[in-house]
Design a protein around this motif. Structure first.
Motif, PDB file in Angstrom:
ATOM      1  N   ASN A 155     -20.323  20.940 -44.807  1.00 27.18           N
ATOM      2  CA  ASN A 155     -21.465  20.166 -44.303  1.00 27.18           C
ATOM      3  C   ASN A 155     -21.467  20.179 -42.780  1.00 27.18           C
ATOM      4  N   SER A 156     -21.353  21.369 -42.185  1.00 21.76           N
ATOM      5  CA  SER A 156     -21.244  21.483 -40.727  1.00 21.76           C
ATOM      6  C   SER A 156     -22.516  21.087 -39.998  1.00 21.76           C
ATOM      7  N   SER A 157     -23.644  21.045 -40.692  1.00 22.48           N
ATOM      8  CA  SER A 157     -24.889  20.658 -40.028  1.00 22.48           C
ATOM      9  C   SER A 157     -24.938  19.162 -39.725  1.00 22.48           C
ATOM     10  N   ARG A 158     -24.128  18.358 -40.434  1.00 20.03           N
ATOM     11  CA  ARG A 158     -24.152  16.908 -40.231  1.00 20.03           C
ATOM     12  C   ARG A 158     -22.812  16.309 -39.815  1.00 20.03           C
ATOM     13  N   PHE A 159     -21.730  17.042 -40.040  1.00 20.79           N
ATOM     14  CA  PHE A 159     -20.400  16.528 -39.704  1.00 20.79           C
ATOM     15  C   PHE A 159     -19.804  17.355 -38.575  1.00 20.79           C
ATOM     16  N   SER A 160     -19.222  16.675 -37.562  1.00 19.69           N
ATOM     17  CA  SER A 160     -18.637  17.355 -36.412  1.00 19.69           C
ATOM     18  C   SER A 160     -17.179  16.941 -36.222  1.00 19.69           C
ATOM     19  N   TYR A 161     -16.256  17.918 -36.391  1.00 24.96           N
ATOM     20  CA  TYR A 161     -14.865  17.681 -36.010  1.00 24.96           C
ATOM     21  C   TYR A 161     -14.732  17.545 -34.494  1.00 24.96           C
ATOM     22  N   ARG A 162     -15.557  18.299 -33.771  1.00 25.38           N
ATOM     23  CA  ARG A 162     -15.424  18.349 -32.317  1.00 25.38           C
ATOM     24  C   ARG A 162     -15.720  17.009 -31.658  1.00 25.38           C
ATOM     25  N   ALA A 163     -16.640  16.249 -32.235  1.00 30.44           N
ATOM     26  CA  ALA A 163     -16.937  14.929 -31.686  1.00 30.44           C
ATOM     27  C   ALA A 163     -15.715  14.022 -31.735  1.00 30.44           C
ATOM     28  N   ALA A 164     -14.907  14.172 -32.794  1.00 31.22           N
ATOM     29  CA  ALA A 164     -13.748  13.296 -32.969  1.00 31.22           C
ATOM     30  C   ALA A 164     -12.515  13.789 -32.240  1.00 31.22           C
ATOM     31  N   ILE A 165     -12.314  15.129 -32.183  1.00 34.18           N
ATOM     32  CA  ILE A 165     -11.040  15.670 -31.722  1.00 34.18           C
ATOM     33  C   ILE A 165     -11.086  16.192 -30.290  1.00 34.18           C
ATOM     34  N   ILE A 166     -12.160  16.891 -29.901  1.00 31.86           N
ATOM     35  CA  ILE A 166     -12.172  17.461 -28.543  1.00 31.86           C
ATOM     36  C   ILE A 166     -13.296  16.910 -27.669  1.00 31.86           C
ATOM     37  N   GLN A 167     -14.035  15.917 -28.163  1.00 32.91           N
ATOM     38  CA  GLN A 167     -14.911  15.076 -27.347  1.00 32.91           C
ATOM     39  C   GLN A 167     -16.102  15.790 -26.704  1.00 32.91           C
ATOM     40  N   ASN A 168     -16.484  16.964 -27.150  1.00 30.54           N
ATOM     41  CA  ASN A 168     -17.622  17.638 -26.517  1.00 30.54           C
ATOM     42  C   ASN A 168     -18.903  17.524 -27.336  1.00 30.54           C
ATOM     43  N   GLU A 169     -18.893  16.669 -28.373  1.00 30.48           N
ATOM     44  CA  GLU A 169     -20.105  16.350 -29.131  1.00 30.48           C
ATOM     45  C   GLU A 169     -20.107  14.856 -29.433  1.00 30.48           C
ATOM     46  N   TRP A 170     -21.223  14.370 -29.930  1.00 30.18           N
ATOM     47  CA  TRP A 170     -21.377  12.938 -30.206  1.00 30.18           C
ATOM     48  C   TRP A 170     -21.915  12.755 -31.624  1.00 30.18           C
ATOM     49  N   GLN A 171     -21.077  12.207 -32.512  1.00 26.56           N
ATOM     50  CA  GLN A 171     -21.484  11.899 -33.885  1.00 26.56           C
ATOM     51  C   GLN A 171     -22.198  10.550 -33.862  1.00 26.56           C
ATOM     52  N   LYS A 172     -23.509  10.575 -34.162  1.00 27.82           N
ATOM     53  CA  LYS A 172     -24.329   9.361 -34.046  1.00 27.82           C
ATOM     54  C   LYS A 172     -24.535   8.648 -35.372  1.00 27.82           C
ATOM     55  N   LYS A 173     -24.376   9.372 -36.504  1.00 24.88           N
ATOM     56  CA  LYS A 173     -24.541   8.775 -37.828  1.00 24.88           C
ATOM     57  C   LYS A 173     -23.374   9.189 -38.713  1.00 24.88           C
ATOM     58  N   SER A 174     -23.041   8.349 -39.664  1.00 30.36           N
ATOM     59  CA  SER A 174     -21.929   8.632 -40.570  1.00 30.36           C
ATOM     60  C   SER A 174     -22.219   9.865 -41.421  1.00 30.36           C
ATOM     61  N   ALA A 175     -21.182  10.672 -41.635  1.00 33.83           N
ATOM     62  CA  ALA A 175     -21.331  11.880 -42.458  1.00 33.83           C
ATOM     63  C   ALA A 175     -19.951  12.359 -42.887  1.00 33.83           C
ATOM     64  N   GLY A 176     -19.935  13.121 -43.987  1.00 37.43           N
ATOM     65  CA  GLY A 176     -18.689  13.672 -44.494  1.00 37.43           C
ATOM     66  C   GLY A 176     -18.882  15.101 -44.974  1.00 37.43           C
ATOM     67  N   THR A 177     -17.780  15.738 -45.307  1.00 38.39           N
ATOM     68  CA  THR A 177     -17.844  17.130 -45.758  1.00 38.39           C
ATOM     69  C   THR A 177     -16.645  17.461 -46.632  1.00 38.39           C
ATOM     70  N   PHE A 178     -16.883  18.332 -47.632  1.00 35.92           N
ATOM     71  CA  PHE A 178     -15.782  18.908 -48.389  1.00 35.92           C
ATOM     72  C   PHE A 178     -15.199  20.086 -47.617  1.00 35.92           C
TER      73      PHE A 178
END
Length: 336
Positions: A155-178
């Motif tokens: 679910n890469s279109s809605r979930f961002s690892y980068r927002a959490a780990i390397i801080q170069n994106e901003w996750q604005k809404k809750s989302a998950g992925t398998f």
């Protein structure tokens, strides 16, 4: 000094017919620079588990490091050093180590590799098998661990690892992925006089083991989720589980070898929490692996644990026209 890097492969939006991500869920910053100040501490620990006896837990004495870094497009560079004022116990049974970790966060893939060389371990708890208050220190004990893993992010279109780990994106809404993928590890654990202290030798069947060679490989699945509150506060959790085929060779003091095939559950988790916005990110994260494997039929099991704790303050910057030109040139050279 420690050097680490992350890769967050961005696809330029204009070459695609549609954006790679749903902007309602997370925001990207093409052309932006993420600068960070951070504190981190890495570790690789080894545990010997013998039937009917207490676990022998060997932990390194690694430094708490202070560093700075920056991310631009698909490349991050971080430099850190363990300053004396952060490590008051330095010199008391130090661990000599080189810990290289690479974490590549593409939109649809997360790839990790490890190259870890550690020498000098403490037996925990400190009063176990030792009368000295600083504990039982083994300067001859070493652990070398190498690993590689790759997982598909569905679910890469809605979930961002980068927002959490390397801080170069901003996750604005809750989302998950398998997640689904595979991983492989190779390790060498060595202690010149044996992993079991002489004072405890009678209690352990593995008292003559001086060296363990270990190889493990297998497929895995997992799930990751970021919960967002008030658009800025976030909590991310990610867990993968593998069923790995492991092959272990134990070598004794008289150079006899025992081999063992086994199936073992292997796990990796990532957790992160903090506050994110258009300009700033203040967060903590922890990435850790738990790698159990079996020894000979007459003995018990082994456990490798490796991880990294980090506290980060990051600022997103938009470079001026001249700097943008130089950065685009550097990015082009790097891609080639």
């Amino acid at each position: 000094m420690l050097l680490s890097f992350f890769c967050a492969k961005n696809v330029v939006a204009q070459v695609l017919s549609r954006p790679v991500n749903d902007t309602n869920y997370y925001k990207t910053y093409p052309g932006g620079i993420t600068a960070r100040f951070y504190l981190s501490q890495k570790y690789t620990a080894f545990t010997l588990q013998d039937k009917g006896a207490k676990d022998l837990k060997y932990w390194p004495n690694t430094t708490l490091n202070m560093g700075v870094g920056a991310t631009y497009h698909n490349f991050s560079l971080n430099l850190a050093y363990g300053f004396g004022f952060l490590n008051q116990d330095k010199g008391k049974g130090d661990t000599r180590y080189l810990d290289l970790q690479g974490h590549f966060y593409k939109p649809k893939w997360v790839i990790d590799f490890y190259g870890q060389l550690y020498k000098g371990y403490h037996l925990e708890p400190k009063d176990f098998a030792a009368s000295h208050p600083d504990g039982y220190y083994r300067p001859d004990a070493s652990v070398n661990l190498f690993g590689l893993s790759a997982y598909r992010v569905f679910n890469s279109s809605r979930f961002s690892y980068r927002a959490a780990i390397i801080q170069n994106e901003w996750q604005k809404k809750s989302a998950g992925t398998f997640l689904a993928g595979a991983e492989a590890y190779y390790g060498i654990m060595n202690a010149d006089s044996g992993w079991v202290p002489a004072i405890l030798a009678k209690e352990y069947a593995k008292r003559d083991i001086t060296k363990i060679n270990y190889f493990s490989i297998g497929p895995g699945i997992g799930y990751a989720y970021t919960a967002v509150a008030f658009k800025h506060l976030f909590l991310t959790g990610s867990l993968t589980g593998n069923l790995n085929v492991s092959y272990t060779t134990e070598t004794t003091k008289d150079n006899k070898k025992q081999n063992k095939f086994s199936l073992n559950p292997v796990t990796r988790f990532r957790v992160a929490a903090g506050c994110n916005s258009d300009s700033w990110n203040v967060s903590v994260n922890w990435i850790a692996d738990r790698l159990p494997f079996k020894g000979s039929a007459s003995g018990g099991d082994y456990l490798l644990q490796t991880g990294n704790y980090r506290f980060i303050i990051a600022k997103r910057l938009m470079p001026g026209p001249k700097l943008k030109k130089h950065l685009r040139l550097a990015d082009k050279v790097f891609k080639e």
